[in-house]
Design a protein around this motif. Structure first.
Motif, PDB file in Angstrom:
ATOM      1  N   SER A 192      18.118  -5.439  -0.336  1.00 56.78           N
ATOM      2  CA  SER A 192      17.981  -4.573   0.825  1.00 56.78           C
ATOM      3  C   SER A 192      17.390  -3.224   0.436  1.00 56.78           C
ATOM      4  O   SER A 192      16.510  -2.694   1.124  1.00 56.78           O
ATOM      5  N   ARG A 193      17.852  -2.661  -0.671  1.00 59.61           N
ATOM      6  CA  ARG A 193      17.308  -1.375  -1.139  1.00 59.61           C
ATOM      7  C   ARG A 193      15.831  -1.499  -1.498  1.00 59.61           C
ATOM      8  O   ARG A 193      15.030  -0.618  -1.201  1.00 59.61           O
ATOM      9  N   ILE A 194      15.465  -2.598  -2.140  1.00 60.65           N
ATOM     10  CA  ILE A 194      14.068  -2.809  -2.522  1.00 60.65           C
ATOM     11  C   ILE A 194      13.193  -2.954  -1.284  1.00 60.65           C
ATOM     12  O   ILE A 194      12.101  -2.371  -1.203  1.00 60.65           O
ATOM     13  N   GLU A 195      13.663  -3.703  -0.292  1.00 61.48           N
ATOM     14  CA  GLU A 195      12.890  -3.866   0.947  1.00 61.48           C
ATOM     15  C   GLU A 195      12.725  -2.542   1.669  1.00 61.48           C
ATOM     16  O   GLU A 195      11.665  -2.265   2.245  1.00 61.48           O
ATOM     17  N   THR A 196      13.736  -1.693   1.620  1.00 59.55           N
ATOM     18  CA  THR A 196      13.635  -0.363   2.229  1.00 59.55           C
ATOM     19  C   THR A 196      12.591   0.467   1.516  1.00 59.55           C
ATOM     20  O   THR A 196      11.784   1.154   2.158  1.00 59.55           O
ATOM     21  N   GLN A 197      12.571   0.413   0.179  1.00 57.39           N
ATOM     22  CA  GLN A 197      11.571   1.163  -0.587  1.00 57.39           C
ATOM     23  C   GLN A 197      10.154   0.670  -0.287  1.00 57.39           C
ATOM     24  O   GLN A 197       9.234   1.475  -0.152  1.00 57.39           O
ATOM     25  N   ILE A 198       9.970  -0.629  -0.172  1.00 56.88           N
ATOM     26  CA  ILE A 198       8.654  -1.176   0.155  1.00 56.88           C
ATOM     27  C   ILE A 198       8.233  -0.709   1.541  1.00 56.88           C
ATOM     28  O   ILE A 198       7.074  -0.342   1.760  1.00 56.88           O
ATOM     29  N   GLY A 199       9.174  -0.681   2.480  1.00 57.01           N
ATOM     30  CA  GLY A 199       8.876  -0.176   3.821  1.00 57.01           C
ATOM     31  C   GLY A 199       8.450   1.277   3.788  1.00 57.01           C
ATOM     32  O   GLY A 199       7.500   1.677   4.475  1.00 57.01           O
ATOM     33  N   ARG A 200       9.135   2.083   2.979  1.00 54.09           N
ATOM     34  CA  ARG A 200       8.743   3.495   2.831  1.00 54.09           C
ATOM     35  C   ARG A 200       7.348   3.608   2.249  1.00 54.09           C
ATOM     36  O   ARG A 200       6.554   4.441   2.668  1.00 54.09           O
ATOM     37  N   TRP A 201       7.071   2.787   1.242  1.00 57.37           N
ATOM     38  CA  TRP A 201       5.745   2.798   0.610  1.00 57.37           C
ATOM     39  C   TRP A 201       4.669   2.554   1.656  1.00 57.37           C
ATOM     40  O   TRP A 201       3.676   3.267   1.724  1.00 57.37           O
ATOM     41  N   LYS A 202       4.862   1.538   2.479  1.00 61.52           N
ATOM     42  CA  LYS A 202       3.856   1.173   3.478  1.00 61.52           C
ATOM     43  C   LYS A 202       3.670   2.270   4.519  1.00 61.52           C
ATOM     44  O   LYS A 202       2.556   2.491   4.994  1.00 61.52           O
ATOM     45  N   VAL A 203       4.734   2.961   4.876  1.00 62.07           N
ATOM     46  CA  VAL A 203       4.626   4.034   5.867  1.00 62.07           C
ATOM     47  C   VAL A 203       3.932   5.250   5.261  1.00 62.07           C
ATOM     48  O   VAL A 203       3.031   5.831   5.871  1.00 62.07           O
ATOM     49  N   VAL A 204       4.313   5.636   4.061  1.00 58.69           N
ATOM     50  CA  VAL A 204       3.807   6.865   3.460  1.00 58.69           C
ATOM     51  C   VAL A 204       2.442   6.659   2.807  1.00 58.69           C
ATOM     52  O   VAL A 204       1.513   7.441   3.023  1.00 58.69           O
ATOM     53  N   ILE A 205       2.294   5.621   2.024  1.00 60.85           N
ATOM     54  CA  ILE A 205       1.078   5.411   1.238  1.00 60.85           C
ATOM     55  C   ILE A 205       0.069   4.538   1.982  1.00 60.85           C
ATOM     56  O   ILE A 205      -1.119   4.783   1.947  1.00 60.85           O
ATOM     57  N   GLY A 206       0.514   3.513   2.633  1.00 58.25           N
ATOM     58  CA  GLY A 206      -0.384   2.609   3.343  1.00 58.25           C
ATOM     59  C   GLY A 206      -0.109   1.171   2.965  1.00 58.25           C
ATOM     60  O   GLY A 206       0.630   0.881   2.030  1.00 58.25           O
ATOM     61  N   HIS A 207      -0.719   0.251   3.696  1.00 56.92           N
ATOM     62  CA  HIS A 207      -0.456  -1.172   3.484  1.00 56.92           C
ATOM     63  C   HIS A 207      -1.226  -1.767   2.318  1.00 56.92           C
ATOM     64  O   HIS A 207      -0.906  -2.845   1.846  1.00 56.92           O
ATOM     65  N   LYS A 208      -2.277  -1.085   1.878  1.00 58.89           N
ATOM     66  CA  LYS A 208      -3.037  -1.628   0.742  1.00 58.89           C
ATOM     67  C   LYS A 208      -3.621  -0.489  -0.070  1.00 58.89           C
ATOM     68  O   LYS A 208      -3.771   0.638   0.417  1.00 58.89           O
ATOM     69  N   LEU A 209      -3.955  -0.803  -1.320  1.00 61.71           N
ATOM     70  CA  LEU A 209      -4.577   0.192  -2.187  1.00 61.71           C
ATOM     71  C   LEU A 209      -6.032   0.384  -1.767  1.00 61.71           C
ATOM     72  O   LEU A 209      -6.696  -0.548  -1.337  1.00 61.71           O
ATOM     73  N   LYS A 210      -6.506   1.599  -1.898  1.00 65.22           N
ATOM     74  CA  LYS A 210      -7.856   1.899  -1.451  1.00 65.22           C
ATOM     75  C   LYS A 210      -8.882   1.904  -2.586  1.00 65.22           C
ATOM     76  O   LYS A 210     -10.066   1.783  -2.352  1.00 65.22           O
ATOM     77  N   ALA A 211      -8.398   2.032  -3.822  1.00 63.00           N
ATOM     78  CA  ALA A 211      -9.290   2.048  -4.973  1.00 63.00           C
ATOM     79  C   ALA A 211      -9.894   0.663  -5.194  1.00 63.00           C
ATOM     80  O   ALA A 211      -9.288  -0.359  -4.887  1.00 63.00           O
ATOM     81  N   ARG A 212     -11.093   0.647  -5.752  1.00 63.31           N
ATOM     82  CA  ARG A 212     -11.785  -0.632  -5.954  1.00 63.31           C
ATOM     83  C   ARG A 212     -11.508  -1.260  -7.310  1.00 63.31           C
ATOM     84  O   ARG A 212     -11.318  -2.460  -7.404  1.00 63.31           O
ATOM     85  N   THR A 213     -11.514  -0.458  -8.370  1.00 63.41           N
ATOM     86  CA  THR A 213     -11.315  -1.025  -9.704  1.00 63.41           C
ATOM     87  C   THR A 213      -9.826  -1.112 -10.018  1.00 63.41           C
ATOM     88  O   THR A 213      -9.004  -0.357  -9.480  1.00 63.41           O
ATOM     89  N   PHE A 214      -9.487  -2.020 -10.923  1.00 59.67           N
ATOM     90  CA  PHE A 214      -8.086  -2.249 -11.259  1.00 59.67           C
ATOM     91  C   PHE A 214      -7.461  -1.014 -11.902  1.00 59.67           C
ATOM     92  O   PHE A 214      -6.318  -0.662 -11.621  1.00 59.67           O
ATOM     93  N   GLU A 215      -8.201  -0.343 -12.777  1.00 63.58           N
ATOM     94  CA  GLU A 215      -7.685   0.869 -13.431  1.00 63.58           C
ATOM     95  C   GLU A 215      -7.365   1.942 -12.398  1.00 63.58           C
ATOM     96  O   GLU A 215      -6.331   2.608 -12.468  1.00 63.58           O
ATOM     97  N   ASN A 216      -8.255   2.124 -11.436  1.00 63.92           N
ATOM     98  CA  ASN A 216      -8.017   3.111 -10.390  1.00 63.92           C
ATOM     99  C   ASN A 216      -6.866   2.694  -9.472  1.00 63.92           C
ATOM    100  O   ASN A 216      -6.126   3.537  -8.973  1.00 63.92           O
TER     101      ASN A 216
END
Length: 64
Positions: free
Chosen positions: A13-37
């Motif tokens: 439950s705590r992990i799912e809450t953190q993932i939900g926070r991530w999606k709200v604050v950071i976004g649903h996907k990474l925007k960088a193109r390269t793996f390092e970025n």
């Protein structure tokens, strides 16, 4: 409530809450193109979320 401890529900439950926070604050996907970025973007996101979580966490002090 014993089933929660035996099944690991609380941690999940705590992990799912953190993932939900991530999606709200950071976004649903990474925007960088390269793996390092993408790794750098994820590290920055983790630091931001950890700082936000730390701000909302209460400090406990013994009074007795």
């Amino acid at each position: 409530m014993a089933w929660q401890k035996s099944s690991g529900y609380n941690q999940r439950s705590r992990i799912e809450t953190q993932i939900g926070r991530w999606k709200v604050v950071i976004g649903h996907k990474l925007k960088a193109r390269t793996f390092e970025n993408q790794k750098t973007e994820a590290k920055i996101g983790v630091r931001v979320l950890n700082q936000m979580t730390e701000l909302g966490r209460p400090n406990f002090e013994r009074t007795a």
